[in-house]
Each structure stands twice: as C-alpha cells, then as structure tokens.
Scaffold this active site. Structure first.
Site, PDB file in Angstrom:
ATOM      1  N   LYS A  78       0.608  -1.143   0.159  1.00 53.83           N
ATOM      2  CA  LYS A  78       0.108  -0.044   0.187  1.00 53.83           C
ATOM      3  C   LYS A  78       1.167   1.178  -0.237  1.00 53.83           C
ATOM      4  O   LYS A  78       1.975   1.337   0.894  1.00 53.83           O
ATOM      5  CB  LYS A  78      -0.818  -0.022   1.229  1.00 53.83           C
ATOM      6  CG  LYS A  78      -1.672   0.986   1.542  1.00 53.83           C
ATOM      7  CD  LYS A  78      -2.783   0.992   2.702  1.00 53.83           C
ATOM      8  CE  LYS A  78      -3.718   1.952   2.477  1.00 53.83           C
ATOM      9  NZ  LYS A  78      -4.815   1.831   3.996  1.00 53.83           N
ATOM     10  N   SER A 153      -9.583   2.121   2.995  1.00 53.06           N
ATOM     11  CA  SER A 153      -8.827   2.657   2.108  1.00 53.06           C
ATOM     12  C   SER A 153      -7.775   1.864   1.355  1.00 53.06           C
ATOM     13  O   SER A 153      -7.051   2.120   0.257  1.00 53.06           O
ATOM     14  CB  SER A 153      -8.017   3.892   2.800  1.00 53.06           C
ATOM     15  OG  SER A 153      -7.234   3.216   4.000  1.00 53.06           O
ATOM     16  N   SER A 177      -9.934  -0.397   7.248  1.00 50.16           N
ATOM     17  CA  SER A 177      -9.305  -0.263   5.781  1.00 50.16           C
ATOM     18  C   SER A 177      -8.583  -1.608   5.417  1.00 50.16           C
ATOM     19  O   SER A 177      -8.119  -1.686   4.053  1.00 50.16           O
ATOM     20  CB  SER A 177      -8.430   0.903   5.713  1.00 50.16           C
ATOM     21  OG  SER A 177      -9.141   2.042   5.533  1.00 50.16           O
TER      22      SER A 177
HETATM   23  N1  GLN Z   1     -13.160   4.376   6.431  1.00 53.22           N
HETATM   24  C1  GLN Z   1     -12.326   4.728   7.678  1.00 53.22           C
HETATM   25  C2  GLN Z   1     -12.162   5.889   7.617  1.00 53.22           C
HETATM   26  O1  GLN Z   1     -12.416   6.837   6.606  1.00 53.22           O
HETATM   27  C3  GLN Z   1     -11.442   4.025   7.937  1.00 53.22           C
HETATM   28  C4  GLN Z   1     -10.093   4.100   7.375  1.00 53.22           C
HETATM   29  C5  GLN Z   1      -9.023   3.355   7.705  1.00 53.22           C
HETATM   30  O2  GLN Z   1      -9.105   2.259   8.276  1.00 53.22           O
HETATM   31  N2  GLN Z   1      -7.836   3.740   7.248  1.00 53.22           N
HETATM   32  O3  GLN Z   1     -11.647   6.816   8.427  1.00 53.22           O
END
Ligand code: GLN
Length: 486
Positions: A78, A153, A177
């Site tokens: 990532k 994400s 995410s």
């Molecule tokens: N979707 C959640 C957010 O927007 C979690 C994102 C993540 O785990 N990085 O914060």
C-alpha cells in the site's frame, strides 16, 4: 493452474521445488498488472527494475540454500508505507513528489524475508475513506464489477489480490481499511492487535488506531505474512515486545468447543438481508466444524462510529500539521510570504475529505470544545473496549458481517459522508478497542462478494487465523476469481 492462480503457500512450494524461478514469477505478475490489471487503477507506482533485481537476488539466495518460505514471492505495498528511493504518495497530491529516504519497518521485514515488491498500490488519500474514491490518482475499480468500488482505504491492495495481479499485499487499518476492502473484493485480510506490527515508516493518519496487516487470498497466506511483518521494533513506542508465534504452525487446531459470540447489535437494522443470509450460512459451517455459538451484546456499538469520527480526525489534524510546504511534499508556486506558503500549499495539496477531517479534528481539540468532544469520545472508547473485554470472558471469538452491504457503485456514496462512514459500523469498534480482526470471503449477495469478520481478544491472531483456515478447508469461496481476471 497458471501461476497467478496460486496462493503464497503454493508459490512458495513451487519455488522450493524448482518449478519456476522468482524472476519468472515476477515477470508473469508484472505482465498481469500491465495487461488485464491496468483498467483497475490498482497501482500508483510500478517498480519493475527493482522487482527484477530483487527476484534475481532471491533466486541466488535459493541457489545458496538460504531461502525462507517467502523468498522470491511477489507482493505489493500500500502506498502508505515508506519505501526507500521510491515515491511514497499516500494517495495524495501533497506527497506526489515525495521519494522516501528510508523503508518502513514492515517493508524492511518483508524485504529481509526475501519477498519481491512489484510496486505501490492505490489508496484513499491519507487512508481516509471506504471506497478508494478520495485518491489523488483516481478511484480503483472492483475486479468483480468495474462499476463498483473496491472498498477502502486499502482498495488498490485488495483489488490487486482479488484480480490475481499479486498473490499478497500489505494494508493498513485505522477503522476498517484492511477488512472492509477485503470483504468487498472477496479476499482475506487481517488487522492485527494494536502494537503487534510496528508503525515505523507508515504515514500516520490516527496514531492510536493505525495498524498494518496482510491481505491475501487465504488465512494461511496471511499467517505466513504476519510472521514476517510482526515483531518488536523500538522505533515505534507503541509496538509491543512480545514473541511472534508461528501462526502458520497453529492453523489446524480443531474448532470443537470453540465458543463464538454473535453480537446482537451486528445483526440489526442497516444489515442487508442477503448479506445476513450469507453470514448465517457461514455460522452453519463453523457449527459443523464444532464451534458453539451464543448471542452476546456489545451495547455501545452504536457509539463507535461517532466516537471514531471525533478521535480519528483529532489525531489526523495533529499528524497532518507536518505537511506545511516547507521541508517536503507539495509546495505552492510563488508564495507571497510564509503564511501564504502554508495556506496555499495545504489548500492545494490536500483533497476535500482530508480537509474535512482536519477541520473537524482541529475544532474538536480546540480549548473550548476539548472536554465536550475529544474527552467524551475517549470515555466512550473505554466503554467500547470494556464491552469487548467482558464479552471475551464468555467467548473465544466474535463473529459477524464485515460490512453491512456488498460493494456499492462508484459515486453512489461520494456526496454523503455519513453513509460512507457507516460502511465501517462493524469494523471501527475493533480499532477503538485495539483488537485483532480478520475478514474472509463467505459467499455472494447481489452478485458481489460478502465477507465475514472474526474478532479476537488482544494478541489472539493465532486463533483468528486458525478458525478462518479451518473454514477455508471446507469451503471454496476464497478460491473464486472474478471472471474477467480468472
Ligand atoms: N473508512 C474509515 C475512515 O475513513 C477507516 C479508514 C481506515 O481504516 N484507514 O476513516
């Protein structure tokens, strides 16, 4: 079976048996990324030359009988993990020109294990999002249906594994995410206990929640990767000095008598009926494997999303203050003075969702509101953790859906932050409590993949991986490939 269909464990065995070299594997996967994979936009950067060099080094290591189980197996990171001499953008214009001078701990560990990184995967900007639509590099498409989001994400990492562009990838999980995109793309993803894996060199979003983990097709592969990723690192002061178990040796324990809790709050309003049916079928499989189920209650579940959307933005507003256009990252053209430099560099470098979070977080931390919002949210966080710890006095694991719906369409939730935030209702509480959680494929609803989440108590990754592995031995959902990428 072509090599792209093989799991990490199978590729490892094939390399050991001399069926192919790492260089051959690397070329085959690079071709898939540049060929059929191209339309998914799963990669931000391909590091072809470096990958081939690493592959040749892995082959030499094997020839010298110094190979480990992961030596020569291709993967991708990532783009939140710093990679030395390679662009590390974090999905943001702010870091579009950032070449990291060092490797993240996770990158060092997987390099040391001999894995071959093919490049950096697309992601929501600064890991803020649940659909990969906030990336500066454009959205990633879901390989099961290119109209659909891959989740976020870590959407690029999930789509790349689902489309067989790489056998495994790394992700990070602050509120879901790793698990949510794993569910939406039909792969397996593990969010380890907070402190299990070093955050050194992982670009910070919300430091008390962020945790790195593996994404692959099977629990067995996640076990192999976690063994290499985990371990003490003094450069992250929240990394816990605890021995790393041999997760891959503990996969075959019998599930007879394992007690699994079903939180009633995870099966109520908001859960898609077809997703619920898939989860019920998974419960039946686990029952056949010997697990015993009982209903439990995690009574503060409804407070998890609101508490998270105070705490995560508060931490992000502080973490992202370092991006000021001075030392590294984006700098605006012709600044008039220092203030103009700050304002325009940040204004032009960050996207809308990141700005929304910084504004909310700065507000919640300001002198007049700190007690009402931030402190209150921290108290709620403790209650949520206590609910889980009380539940783990009664059960060994907790099971539920990973996400309330299957993958939604691109654009569908983009203008409605609250509906986007609710994509993570079942995953966010796990981060607030610092617990480990795994999502594995369990079937399909509306023609798109459904994931089931297992949650364990702190440092109980071995039990999560064991349970998911046993399930995967008697089911074949994790072997299904999207038609266009079979
Ligand atoms: N979707 C959640 C957010 O927007 C979690 C994102 C993540 O785990 N990085 O914060």
């Amino acid at each position: 079976m072509s090599v792209h269909d093989k799991t990490v464990a199978e590729l490892s065995a094939g390399l050991a048996a001399g069926e192919y070299s790492s260089e051959e594997l690397t070329r085959a996967f690079l071709q898939r990324i540049q060929g059929p994979g191209n339309e998914l936009n799963a990669f931000v950067t391909l590091t072809e030359e470096r990958a081939l060099e690493a592959a040749r080094a892995a082959d030499r290591r094997r020839a010298a009988s110094q190979a480990g189980p992961l030596t020569g197996v291709p993967m991708a990171h990532k783009d939140i993990f710093c990679t030395r001499d390679v662009r590390t953008s974090c999905g943001s214009r702010m870091l579009d020109n950032f070449i990291s001078p060092y490797d993240a701990h996770v990158v060092e560990q997987l390099n040391a294990a001999g894995m071959v990184s093919l490049g950096k995967t697309n992601m929501d900007e600064f890991a803020m999002g649940s659909s990969n639509e906030t990336s500066y590099y454009g959205p990633v498409k879901n390989p099961w249906d290119t109209q659909a989001v891959p989740g976020g994400s870590s959407g690029g990492s999930a789509a790349a594994v689902a489309a067989r562009l790489v056998p495994a990838s790394t992700g990070t999980d602050t509120g879901g995410s790793i698990r949510q995109p794993a569910a939406l793309c039909g792969i397996t993803g593990l969010k380890p206990t907070y402190g299990r894996v070093s955050r050194y060199g992982m670009i910070a979003f919300a430091s008390s929640l962020d945790q790195a983990g593996p994404m692959a097709r099977t629990a067995e592969d996640c076990a192999l990767l976690l063994e290499a990723m985990a371990g003490f690192d003094q450069r992250d002061s929240t990394c816990v000095d605890q021995p790393v178990p041999r997760y891959s040796d503990a996969l075959n324990q019998d599930l007879a008598g394992v007690k699994i809790g079903l939180p009633k709050e995870y099966f109520g309003e908001g859960l898609d009926a077809e997703v619920a049916r898939v989860v019920d079928a998974a419960i039946e499989e686990y029952r056949k494997l010997g697990a015993e189920f009982r209903e439990i209650s995690l009574q503060n579940t409804a407070l998890a999303v609101p508490a998270y959307y105070v705490i995560a933005p508060a931490e992000c507003s502080s973490n992202l203050s370092r991006f000021d256009g001075v030392r590294f990252g984006y700098r605006c053209e012709n600044p008039q003075d220092l203030e103009d430099l700050y304002k325009r560099s940040r204004g032009e470098g960050f996207g809308a969702e990141v700005k929304r979070r910084i504004l909310v977080g700065t507000y919640a931390l300001s002198a007049g509101y700190f007690d009402a919002y931030y402190l209150k949210a921290q108290k709620v966080r403790r209650l949520i953790r206590d609910d889980f710890l009380a539940a783990f006095n009664e059960v060994d694991l907790i099971l539920g859906p990973t996400s309330p719906t299957v993958a939604f369409n691109l654009g569908e939730r983009a203008d409605d932050p609250v509906s986007m935030y609710l994509s993570d209702v079942y995953t966010i509480a796990v981060n607030l409590a610092g617990l480990p959680g795994i999502s594995h494929p369990a079937g399909f609803a509306h023609g798109r993949p459904v994931g089931v989440q297992l949650i364990g108590t702190h440092f109980d990754e071995a039990r999560l991986l064991n349970a998911a592995h046993r399930y995967q031995q008697v089911t074949d959902w994790h072997t299904r490939a999207p038609e266009a990428f079979a």
